[in-house]
Design an enzyme around this catalytic site. Structure first.
Site, short mmCIF file in Angstrom:
data_model
loop_
_atom_site.label_atom_id
_atom_site.label_comp_id
_atom_site.label_asym_id
_atom_site.label_seq_id
_atom_site.Cartn_x
_atom_site.Cartn_y
_atom_site.Cartn_z
CE1 TYR A 124 4.77 1.01 -13.80
CE2 TYR A 124 2.56 1.83 -13.47
CZ TYR A 124 3.47 0.80 -13.42
OH TYR A 124 3.07 -0.44 -12.97
CE LYS A 169 12.58 -2.13 0.06
NZ LYS A 169 12.34 -2.96 1.26
CG ASP A 200 9.52 -4.63 1.83
OD1 ASP A 200 9.23 -3.55 2.38
OD2 ASP A 200 10.68 -5.09 1.82
CG ASP A 224 -0.18 -0.72 -11.47
OD1 ASP A 224 -1.34 -1.16 -11.35
OD2 ASP A 224 0.45 -0.81 -12.54
CG ASP A 228 -3.64 -4.51 -10.08
OD1 ASP A 228 -4.41 -3.54 -10.02
OD2 ASP A 228 -3.15 -4.93 -11.14
#
Length: 333
Positions: A124, A169, A200, A224, A228
């Site tokens: 971002y 990751k 993951d 993010d 969520d």
């Protein structure tokens, strides 16, 4: 306290007035500064947020924010990214805890964790090139950004179970190796118990065994998505609050978006916004008022006052009024 009030777009115009009513019921001396931002302003003026708006926000101690509609127009300047960068609010805090009488996908109440998300860089970063054949976004991971979010996460962990999980990751994206290394170093220096998980794998484990986690620290995009996703554990996005914290400013908003599909119908769930107000009060140091807000929310859920997304039949205003009434009755005792 000088508080910027931003309704934004969609259901933001319905849930923020309810949260302001809750704040008023507490009788706290606050100077409220209304600020118009978002897609509606962009349609009318060509600007979703201006330099003048930023200066107004900088002149306030904190911001209570509703929701923003972000169109897929490359000329649209993201309001949230702009505010986070201009006010240098580097830490996004999203607590995930069960609420009374509300079932999540696991129908359990033995978890209580916090996702701490780096808020100013990562994918971002806002550094993008958009083309007809190829479009790119630059992922930025810095030692400074990683260090300060790790320090914030360690501070939170030491006040809880002293357990930190670093999510990354780095096996695929080598830029994450810097984030992982800095977080590990910081946890060791702060004497915080720590482990790391690939993002993951972490997504799966949070949904299967959320009770195993306390404070989770990760980069911008991963945080993010994981937060969520975690809304499913508590019963929906309409229940998740969040805080964006910097050295000088703080910004509080519900995790959910502007929900244009239900905007104007009077059925948006205001609880995430009211719990964001609770986080604002905690940030301000007013723990008694924050506790009263949480108590009022829990009381209303327990007696079945809830919006349709939770299986109820109450409107946004009715839920807000019930919470306000409970606060006022408690303050009279």
């Amino acid at each position: 306290m000088r508080l910027a009030i931003v309704e934004g777009d969609g259901v933001g115009k319905e849930i923020i007035p309810v949260a302001v009513n809750v704040l008023d019921a507490l009788g706290i001396d606050v100077e409220k500064v209304p600020v118009e931002l978002g897609y509606g302003k962009w349609e009318r003026t060509g600007f979703a947020i201006t330099d003048e708006d930023i200066e107004i926000l900088k002149g306030c101690d904190c911001v209570l924010f509703g929701a923003i509609t972000t169109p897929p127009d490359p000329n649209y300047k993201s309001v949230l990214l702009t505010i986070r960068k201009e006010l240098d609010m580097y830490a996004n805090i999203r607590p995930i805890r069960p609420l009374p009488s509300v079932k999540g996908i696991l129908d359990r109440s033995d978890f209580n964790f916090v996702i701490v998300r780096e808020n100013t860089e990562g994918l971002y970063s806002g550094i993008e090139e958009i083309g007809d054949e190829v479009s790119t976004t630059k992922r930025v991971i810095s030692r400074k950004g990683s260090k300060r979010i790790a320090e914030y996460a360690c501070k939170l962990a030491k006040g809880r179970r002293n357990e930190l999980t670093i999510v990354h990751k780095s096996n695929v994206m080598k830029s994450d190796k810097l984030f992982l290394d800095v977080c590990r170093e910081t946890a060791v220096a702060n004497e915080v118990n720590h482990r790391d998980e690939l993002v993951d794998s972490m997504a799966y484990k949070l949904l299967i065994s959320p009770e195993n986690y306390d404070v989770v620290v990760t980069t911008n995009l991963f945080g993010d998505i994981l937060s969520d996703m975690s809304a499913a554990l508590v019963g929906g996005l309409g229940l998740l609050p969040s805080a964006n914290i910097g050295e000088k400013h703080a910004f509080f908003e519900p995790v959910h978006g502007s929900a244009p599909d239900i905007a104007g119908k009077g059925i948006a769930n205001p609880i995430a916004t009211i719990l964001s107000l609770k986080m604002l009060l905690e940030w301000r140091g007013d723990m008694e008022a924050a506790s009263l807000v949480e108590e009022a929310v829990d009381y209303c859920l327990n007696i079945g006052i809830r919006t349709p997304d939770l299986g109820g039949s109450n409107s946004t205003q009715e839920v807000g009024s019930a919470i306000v009434d409970h606060i006022r009755s408690r303050l009279k005792k």
